[in-house]
Design a protein around this motif. Structure first.
Motif, mmCIF file in Angstrom:
data_model
loop_
_atom_site.group_PDB
_atom_site.id
_atom_site.type_symbol
_atom_site.label_atom_id
_atom_site.label_comp_id
_atom_site.label_asym_id
_atom_site.label_seq_id
_atom_site.Cartn_x
_atom_site.Cartn_y
_atom_site.Cartn_z
ATOM 1 N N VAL A 205 -1.423 4.105 8.426
ATOM 2 C CA VAL A 205 -1.260 3.154 7.322
ATOM 3 C C VAL A 205 -0.039 2.267 7.560
ATOM 4 O O VAL A 205 -0.087 1.050 7.343
ATOM 5 C CB VAL A 205 -1.137 3.905 5.978
ATOM 6 N N ALA A 206 1.054 2.875 8.014
ATOM 7 C CA ALA A 206 2.278 2.097 8.257
ATOM 8 C C ALA A 206 2.042 1.019 9.312
ATOM 9 O O ALA A 206 2.453 -0.139 9.146
ATOM 10 C CB ALA A 206 3.404 3.033 8.692
ATOM 11 N N VAL B 214 0.836 -1.200 0.000
ATOM 12 C CA VAL B 214 0.000 0.000 0.000
ATOM 13 C C VAL B 214 0.872 1.252 0.000
ATOM 14 O O VAL B 214 2.030 1.234 0.426
ATOM 15 C CB VAL B 214 -0.945 0.032 1.220
ATOM 16 N N VAL B 215 0.270 2.337 -0.483
ATOM 17 C CA VAL B 215 0.937 3.640 -0.554
ATOM 18 C C VAL B 215 0.018 4.677 0.073
ATOM 19 O O VAL B 215 -1.212 4.593 -0.056
ATOM 20 C CB VAL B 215 1.227 4.048 -2.016
ATOM 21 N N MET C 134 0.964 -0.874 -6.457
ATOM 22 C CA MET C 134 0.505 -0.879 -5.071
ATOM 23 C C MET C 134 -0.845 -0.159 -4.984
ATOM 24 O O MET C 134 -1.278 0.490 -5.939
ATOM 25 C CB MET C 134 1.547 -0.211 -4.165
ATOM 26 N N THR C 135 -1.504 -0.256 -3.839
ATOM 27 C CA THR C 135 -2.822 0.362 -3.656
ATOM 28 C C THR C 135 -2.693 1.648 -2.853
ATOM 29 O O THR C 135 -2.078 1.659 -1.778
ATOM 30 C CB THR C 135 -3.778 -0.592 -2.928
ATOM 31 N N LEU C 136 -3.279 2.709 -3.372
ATOM 32 C CA LEU C 136 -3.258 3.991 -2.673
ATOM 33 C C LEU C 136 -4.355 4.017 -1.608
ATOM 34 O O LEU C 136 -5.525 3.752 -1.900
ATOM 35 C CB LEU C 136 -3.475 5.133 -3.663
ATOM 36 N N ILE C 137 -3.972 4.318 -0.389
ATOM 37 C CA ILE C 137 -4.929 4.432 0.716
ATOM 38 C C ILE C 137 -5.235 5.913 0.916
ATOM 39 O O ILE C 137 -4.408 6.666 1.428
ATOM 40 C CB ILE C 137 -4.373 3.821 2.021
#
Length: 411
Positions: free
Chosen positions: A95-96, A83-84, A152-155
């Motif tokens: 997110v991290a 994820v990004v 990757m997936t943007l959050i």
């Protein structure tokens, strides 16, 4: 797997089941933070005041709720690619940390001017930190490039059904803790937090009032609600970096028109005052965004007198350097720091006489500067500058009066 458009359509039609589902998902993952009555602020605001303590949440803010819920709903094959996110701090850490719980890679894009403690905290949760751009907008653009390049997936920090639903679990907790609650006051950035809370709270008690508070220097949500459409501020300038966004969310703006009662703004001086008061009176370290809610009532923007009100303290990730400046400014505003500038004859004993007078009145001298070369200093005289700790405005005036009566010329 449903498309994003299908999920959004379902969410807009009936958002509450998303929040109820999120609560089950987050059970055992996030902390159920306390909602505590404050005797001090109840007295000051002449009401029944509660504080919802998301400052005590994992990672120091509410953001873990939405981040974990969003990542949970990604298909396993998509999730494994990582994820990004782009953020100046709270969303980054949320997110991290969530990514670390799923054991997947996370890349966080932060503006180059992000405070070092926030960068290090994000790295501490195992994320790769990329510094790019001079603001959140530029960082977000760089994050999108990473998504395109690495798959990757943007959050998104706020404009996503699962993010909103995760934050909305706070509303359920508030109404369970304070079922008699009449008014909930929430900091607002992009709108995900207040929208989720409003949906959840009003599902329990339809007439509970929900008020949003934005920083005046970053009031895109406020002006967008007034205009009835998405509006962008040309720039953002506020110490409340956790809510410093240039454009609100499309989903959040639409939902807020249905569930949020009002939005107001506070300036940085008012936010600083609330931070200082929370430190002094509640012994809580709250960041600018988190203190915005309480600032609105402390400085007369919303009236909670005679009501049972809950103020969300959304986070406590504040740069120590900002804290130091806020304390200094707060002490100055309260008259507890006095700057003295005066002329002294340039001869032995004059400085010690001044210091003795200040000491006799129980002033504490913190800094001394003497200049014989100042343009304001005539020949055989010097300009003396003192920084003195006092007990307040009256004490400061007493010190100045004593110096003036002794014949010292104040500049």
């Amino acid at each position: 797997m449903k498309s994003n458009a299908e999920v959004e359509k379902k969410f807009l039609k009936d958002p509450l089941p998303f929040i109820e589902e999120a609560r089950g998902i987050l059970n055992g993952v996030v902390r159920r933070t306390p909602t505590e009555r404050s005797r001090t602020f109840s007295r000051i605001l002449k009401g029944n005041v509660y504080l919802k303590m998301e400052v005590l949440q994992s990672t120091g803010s509410f953001k873990i709720r939405g981040a974990y819920n969003k990542i949970y709903h990604l298909p396993d094959s998509v999730r494994r690619r990582g994820v990004v996110a782009s953020s100046t701090g709270n969303h980054a850490q949320g997110v991290a940390y969530a990514a670390s719980l799923f054991d997947i890679p996370a890349t966080i894009v932060m503006p180059r001017n992000t405070a070092i403690p926030k960068i290090e905290a994000t790295r501490g949760y195992g994320a790769k930190v990329v510094l790019a751009g001079n603001n959140l907008t530029e960082a977000y653009e760089h994050a999108q490039k990473i998504v395109e390049k690495e798959g990757m997936t943007l959050i998104h920090p706020y404009d996503d059904p699962y993010i909103i639903a995760g934050q909305g679990t706070i509303g359920l907790e508030i109404m369970e803790d304070v079922p008699e609650g009449e008014h909930i006051v929430v900091p607002v950035g992009g709108g995900g937090l207040i929208t989720g809370i409003a949906i959840a709270a009003k599902s329990v008690k339809e007439d509970v009032k929900v008020t949003g508070v934005q920083a005046k220097g970053a009031c895109a949500f406020y002006i967008s609600r007034k205009a009835g459409r998405l509006m962008e501020t040309p720039s953002v300038h506020t110490i409340a970096d956790g809510i410093a966004v240039k454009t609100p969310g499309r989903l959040t703006l639409e939902l807020s028109s249905r569930y949020v009662d009002q939005v107001t703004t506070v300036d940085d001086e008012e936010i600083s005052g609330a931070i200082l008061m929370l430190m002094e009176r509640a012994k809580l370290m709250v960041e600018g965004a988190g203190a915005a809610s309480l600032a609105a009532s402390l400085y007369g923007k919303i009236d909670v007198q005679g009501t049972t009100s809950i103020f969300l303290l959304s986070g406590g990730n504040i740069d120590p350097m900002v804290v130091a400046r806020i304390i200094e400014k707060g002490l100055l505003k309260a008259g507890r720091i006095l700057f003295i500038r005066c002329l002294l004859p340039d001869r032995p004993g004059e400085l010690s006489d001044v210091l003795r007078m200040v000491s006799d009145l129980e002033g504490n001298v913190r800094e001394i500067s003497v200049s014989r070369l100042s343009p304001q200093a005539p020949l055989n005289q010097a300009v003396l500058e003192l920084t003195v700790e006092t007990k307040g405005c009256n004490h400061s005036q007493e010190v100045l009066h004593r110096l003036k009566n002794s014949g010292i010329k104040l500049l």
